[in-house]
Design a protein around this motif. Structure first.
Motif, short mmCIF file in Angstrom:
data_model
loop_
_atom_site.label_atom_id
_atom_site.label_comp_id
_atom_site.label_asym_id
_atom_site.label_seq_id
_atom_site.Cartn_x
_atom_site.Cartn_y
_atom_site.Cartn_z
N ASP A 279 4.13 -69.20 102.71
CA ASP A 279 3.28 -68.06 103.07
C ASP A 279 3.69 -67.46 104.41
O ASP A 279 3.66 -66.25 104.60
N THR B 259 3.99 -58.44 108.68
CA THR B 259 4.47 -58.75 107.33
C THR B 259 5.91 -59.25 107.44
O THR B 259 6.47 -59.31 108.55
N LYS C 41 4.74 -64.14 103.07
CA LYS C 41 3.78 -63.03 103.21
C LYS C 41 3.80 -62.49 104.64
O LYS C 41 3.58 -61.30 104.87
#
Ligand code: APR
Length: 179
Positions: free
Chosen positions: A23, A72, A79
């Protein structure tokens, strides 16, 4: 090497952090968030130009040492990128330990805020910033262990070490923490 702490685990691998699928990928940035060499250069190169564009737009004043900010992740398999600013080693009398711990703890706090369950760290400050690898391993791993024990998330914290020397230093500390 993998060590479990309740529902969470700390993994150590040797490799390139830009190749991780998690992530969050953590960058070892400078306080101007200006880009640079080492892991910072590799992350910006792999992520593409949107990473710097977003960083400049969201954080024109940079990020203080011992903290981190989120963007981002461009083309990376993640992510978010958290841009963490570790201390420059100056002999150990300039609050380096506290600042390094705080760079890691800010990232782990941000991961919880962004509901991220997996995060990959490089060995922040141990390259250009010259923090001794054994001492960095101790601070990085104990800070992480304490926070995942407390919050039970993120469930995966992976340290991506660049070569056998840094991997060995982290593995020696993690073995002790596992006892
Ligand atoms: N993947 C994982 N680790 C890497 C990679 C990579 N692709 N490239 C380098 N490393 C390792 C280094 O071997 C070192 O152990 O990351 C660790 C941190 O080194 P640096 O990237 O030099 O970061 P740091 O010591 O925190 O210095 C930050 O360097 O490039 C600049 O802009 C950056 O000014 C900042 C400073």
């Amino acid at each position: 090497m993998v060590v479990h702490f309740g529902p969470c685990r700390i993994e150590l691998i040797q490799g390139d952090i830009t190749q991780q699928e998690v992530d969050v990928i953590v960058n070892a940035a400078n306080s101007k968030l200006a880009g640079g060499g080492g892991v910072d250069g590799a992350i910006h190169q792999a992520a593409g130009p949107t990473l710097m564009q977003e960083t400049r737009m969201l954080y024109p004043d940079g990020c203080p040492t011992g903290s981190a900010v989120a963007t981002t992740a461009g083309r990376l398999n993640a992510k978010y990128v958290f841009h963490a600013v570790g201390p420059i080693w100056a002999g150990g009398e300039r609050n380096e330990k506290k600042l390094l711990a705080s760079a890691y703890s800010t990232c782990l706090d941000l991961a919880r805020e962004h509901r991220c369950d997996s995060i990959a760290f490089p060995a922040i400050s141990t390259g250009v910033y010259a923090y001794p690898i054994d001492l960095a391993a101790e601070v990085s791993l104990t800070t992480t262990r304490d926070l995942i024990n407390q919050h039970k998330t993120p469930t995966l914290v992976r340290f991506v070490l660049f070569g056998p020397g840094p991997y060995g230093a982290f593995a020696r500390v993690l073995e002790v923490l596992a006892e």
